[in-house]
Scaffold this motif. Structure first.
Motif, PDB file in Angstrom:
ATOM      1  N   VAL B 101      50.538  36.699  46.364  1.00  0.00           N
ATOM      2  CA  VAL B 101      49.765  36.399  45.163  1.00  0.00           C
ATOM      3  C   VAL B 101      49.742  37.543  44.148  1.00  0.00           C
ATOM      4  O   VAL B 101      49.816  37.335  42.947  1.00  0.00           O
ATOM      5  CB  VAL B 101      48.310  36.055  45.547  1.00  0.00           C
ATOM      6  N   VAL B 102      49.693  38.761  44.648  1.00  0.00           N
ATOM      7  CA  VAL B 102      49.477  39.908  43.778  1.00  0.00           C
ATOM      8  C   VAL B 102      50.638  40.120  42.798  1.00  0.00           C
ATOM      9  O   VAL B 102      50.505  40.805  41.786  1.00  0.00           O
ATOM     10  CB  VAL B 102      49.223  41.167  44.638  1.00  0.00           C
ATOM     11  N   MET B 134      46.659  22.537  47.740  1.00  0.00           N
ATOM     12  CA  MET B 134      45.771  23.692  47.723  1.00  0.00           C
ATOM     13  C   MET B 134      45.507  24.180  49.155  1.00  0.00           C
ATOM     14  O   MET B 134      45.525  25.364  49.434  1.00  0.00           O
ATOM     15  CB  MET B 134      44.464  23.252  47.063  1.00  0.00           C
ATOM     16  N   GLY B 138      46.826  27.678  49.709  1.00  0.00           N
ATOM     17  CA  GLY B 138      45.726  28.650  49.748  1.00  0.00           C
ATOM     18  C   GLY B 138      45.369  29.248  48.412  1.00  0.00           C
ATOM     19  O   GLY B 138      44.385  29.957  48.306  1.00  0.00           O
ATOM     20  N   PHE B 139      46.180  28.992  47.397  1.00  0.00           N
ATOM     21  CA  PHE B 139      45.835  29.471  46.055  1.00  0.00           C
ATOM     22  C   PHE B 139      46.607  28.634  45.051  1.00  0.00           C
ATOM     23  O   PHE B 139      47.595  27.995  45.383  1.00  0.00           O
ATOM     24  CB  PHE B 139      46.174  30.956  45.881  1.00  0.00           C
ATOM     25  N   GLU B 143      46.550  29.220  38.221  1.00  0.00           N
ATOM     26  CA  GLU B 143      45.254  29.845  38.002  1.00  0.00           C
ATOM     27  C   GLU B 143      45.364  31.361  38.112  1.00  0.00           C
ATOM     28  O   GLU B 143      44.762  32.099  37.324  1.00  0.00           O
ATOM     29  CB  GLU B 143      44.257  29.312  39.038  1.00  0.00           C
ATOM     30  N   ARG B 147      44.437  33.886  35.158  1.00  0.00           N
ATOM     31  CA  ARG B 147      43.432  34.942  35.286  1.00  0.00           C
ATOM     32  C   ARG B 147      43.987  36.334  34.987  1.00  0.00           C
ATOM     33  O   ARG B 147      43.230  37.291  34.809  1.00  0.00           O
ATOM     34  CB  ARG B 147      42.811  34.919  36.674  1.00  0.00           C
TER      35      ARG B 147
END
Lengths: 484, 231
Positions: B101-102, B134, B138-139, B143, B147
């Motif tokens: 994700v990062v 989802m 998990g993410f 979005e 963000r």
């Protein structure tokens, strides 16, 4: 996945169960929460097998309620926190930089951690449990057989290895063998003995190429023994067998599983450097496991540690009895500026022409970087000359094609520095003065030449722009080995 | 002590200290090899959907969209950062399917700049995932990207129909369907507002147009989109 502490009906001890496996008459002891918060005790040391993510479980490995209650399968924490310092329990990563936080839908928290160090094997987060699963192995019923012959030197080392497995209390042995000593064959008696004692074996090597070369040789020698090869992208990645040949990275999926661990090229990149890989191998081994380290150029620290207790087996002759080819140093000037201008360095050209004229062998040219290998290939632009490196899409196929003599010359980075055998090659190192060519690397590369009985010789040239200490030391070390 | 690493390829940052280090620190998030392979869309592209091409006219794809009475004037325009080449494919594989994700943070500055330049003051609405996806992932990648631009986003869309991954569909399958997978949860918040949708990849533009349809029906003044990649 949320879990909960539960005392199942008719049992005294509480266990951690996934919420969807809880039944009505269970005595629920805690709130449903992510595994990290439940703090289950670490898996029992007697629990052998693999540690997998729930997403990695195959159809045959479905975790049932019964197994969890009986304790034959256990859930444990994926990432544990000690005073806010995280540890990944799969790969052993403790470097804060290698963890990242994200807004996690699974546990609904916006500070769920995941490990970036082993993410390519599937994501381990604070809220994912690791499943420790036992595996029963299909050991062959009869004793294995192998009809090959070993030389006296090989036999001596091989006996020493078997001896440790049979009754010695030591659990480590360094096998110091020159390049081309026939290390693979020396392992065969050890494999036979271990399998006979129903012990599981791991051969861990730093390079995929070596795994690919070893597996057919071992399968040919032992057709009755189930063995698997693990490397990135291997189809057997989630299987298991009594004999596993694996890259060091892939051993991360095992947990206290192997009785015998053979680590090839103990001095090689990346094993030598990467702490997390050492953690992986140690985690994969049983606490009582025997360790064998193979190397042609072992690090001094290891020699010192094992010398006092006579835990070193030395083989300083190749299996065919001929001495190692001694490299010659040739100055070729500022080769890099030629390559950068898109020209073939004239002295390299001269040496290549001479090699083609005077020798029937294939040619391996080692270069310091991927960039140089690709440049050189396009400069030479000949159909029978090709380059290969770690990023190359057809790496596997090209090395195989070269082995079948479909190319005259292979330009390679240090990925082919060790473990691979071509029967009859001459070896050039272009830019031997570069830092990537350490003493160990140079000795290993020189060891690619003259490996078969039919052609025990081969020319090794260090083509350089200034001699380095490493080059001189490498030549000295090879000469010393030849004298013994 | 460990060397500082680059976010994506995790190679050590091993540059020589120079003026460049001090002045352009923020740009060093990709190694030389990566930056060689990345294709930023900045010069010539379709003025409507940012498809990389030889001139800045409106591309054939957009012409086709606008010809259709149903789809015309749904999406004002699309803006993308990078061309979706092999490098981008690997990046997305690691970001979305390996779930690292990062990695979105690697483009934080560029995304912010792109937003400020093109859509200042627009409401930011990420493309949602279905409940099922989802749970699986998990993410929501859109979005996460949204963000990066601003923490204050307007997450008013939900996906009510679980569809096959668009990356596994053909163009005609994506374009032909007039399915309505999206719904607006809070119509008031988008009423008479300019909206910019955020997604990871713009391929045919079907997804963002479907989302735009419901937003316009809810009373949004205009709907545009911005994505990391444009294929």
């Amino acid at each position: 996945m949320k879990c909960v502490w539960v005392v199942p009906k008719g049992q005294l001890e509480p266990v951690v169960l996934p919420c969807d496996l809880v039944q009505q008459d269970d005595d629920v002891q805690s709130e449903a929460a992510v595994i990290t918060h439940l703090k289950p005790s670490p898996p029992l040391p007697t629990l052998e097998g693999k540690s997998l993510l729930t997403s990695e479980l195959t159809d045959q490995q479905i975790v049932t309620r019964r197994q969890l209650i009986a304790g034959t399968v256990q859930l444990s924490i994926g990432i544990s926190l000690k005073r806010s310092a995280p540890t990944c329990n799969r790969c052993g990563n403790q470097d804060k930089e290698q963890f990242a936080m994200f807004d996690c839908y699974w546990c609904g928290r916006n500070e769920c951690l995941y490990c970036r160090s082993c993410i390519m094997m599937g994501k381990v987060t604070t809220c994912t449990p690791l499943v420790h699963i036992p595996i029963t192995e299909p050991f062959p019923k009869t004793r294995l057989n192998w009809h090959g012959l070993l030389t006296d030197a090989q036999k001596r080392a091989s006996n020493q290895m078997v001896e440790i497995l049979q009754h010695r209390t030591d659990n480590e042995l360094l096998v110091w063998a020159v390049c081309g000593a026939g290390k693979t064959e020396m392992l065969f008696p050890l494999i036979i003995e271990a399998i006979d004692q129903k012990k599981t074996l791991l051969i861990a090597t730093p390079r995929t190429d070596v795994v690919l070369e070893l597996i057919p040789r071992i399968r040919q020698a032992f057709p009755n023994l189930r063995s698997i090869a693990l490397y990135g992208g291997s189809e057997e990645r989630f299987q298991s067998a009594p004999l596993v040949i694996s890259t060091t990275h892939q051993t991360r999926r095992y947990f206290q599983y192997f009785d015998v661990v053979i680590i090839d090229e103990i001095d090689a990149f990346p094993y030598h450097y990467d702490k997390s890989l050492r953690f992986a191998v140690n985690k994969a081994a049983k606490p009582s496991a025997k360790f064998y380290y193979l190397s042609a150029t072992p690090p001094q620290s290891l020699i010192k540690k094992l010398k006092t207790n006579n835990q070193i087996a030395m083989i300083n002759r190749r299996y065919h009895g001929f001495p190692l080819p001694v490299p010659s140093l040739k100055w070729i000037g500022d080769w890099r500026s030629y390559v950068e201008r898109g020209k073939l360095p004239p002295k390299l050209k001269a040496w290549m022409n001479r090699q083609e004229r005077e020798s029937d062998r294939q040619l391996l040219i080692f270069v310091p970087s991927i960039n140089v290998s690709e440049r050189l290939e396009s400069i030479i632009a000949r159909k029978d000359i090709i380059c290969v490196h770690s990023q190359h899409a057809k790496r596997k196929e090209i090395v195989e094609a070269f082995r079948h003599k479909q190319y005259h010359c292979l330009i390679t980075t240090t990925i082919l520095e060790r473990g691979v055998t071509f029967p009859s090659v001459d070896v050039f190192i272009l830019g031997a003065e570069n830092d990537v060519f350490t003493i160990a690397a140079l000795v290993q590369i020189a060891g690619r030449a003259g490996r078969s009985l039919e052609d025990p010789k081969g020319d090794v040239l260090f083509l350089h722009d200034g001699t380095t200490i490493a080059m001189k030391q490498a030549v000295k070390q090879i000469k010393r080995m030849n004298e013994r | 002590m460990r060397d500082e690493q680059l976010l994506y390829c995790q190679k050590p940052i091993d540059e020589q200290l120079s003026w460049d280090t001090l002045l352009r620190r923020e740009y060093r998030r990709f190694c030389y090899a990566c930056s060689q392979q990345m294709i930023w869309i900045n010069a010539l592209h379709c003025s409507r959907c940012y498809r990389p091409q030889a001139d800045s006219s409106v591309c054939l794809d957009c012409v086709r969209w606008e010809k259709s009475t149903y789809w015309s004037n749904k999406l004002s325009r699309n803006v993308s950062l990078l061309s979706y080449n092999n490098w981008a494919q690997d990046f997305v594989a690691r970001f979305k399917f390996r779930r690292d994700v990062v990695l979105a943070k690697a483009f934080e500055q560029e995304l912010k700049r792109m937003y400020a330049r093109n859509f200042n003051q627009h409401l930011i609405v990420p493309i949602p995932l279905s409940e099922k996806r989802m749970i699986e992932r998990g993410f929501n990648q859109s979005e996460v990207i949204a963000r990066c631009i601003r923490t204050n986003i307007t997450d008013v869309l939900i996906r009510v129909i679980h569809e096959e991954k668009t990356s596994k569909k053909l163009r005609w399958q994506r374009v032909a369907g007039r399915s309505r997978p999206f719904e607006v949860t809070d119509r008031k918040s988008v009423m008479l507002k300019n909206v910019v949708l955020v997604d990871d990849i713009y391929t045919t533009g079907a997804t963002v147009r479907k989302a735009a349809t419901v937003l316009l029906e809810a009373g949004a003044t205009s709907v545009s989109s911005m994505t990391l990649f444009r294929s």
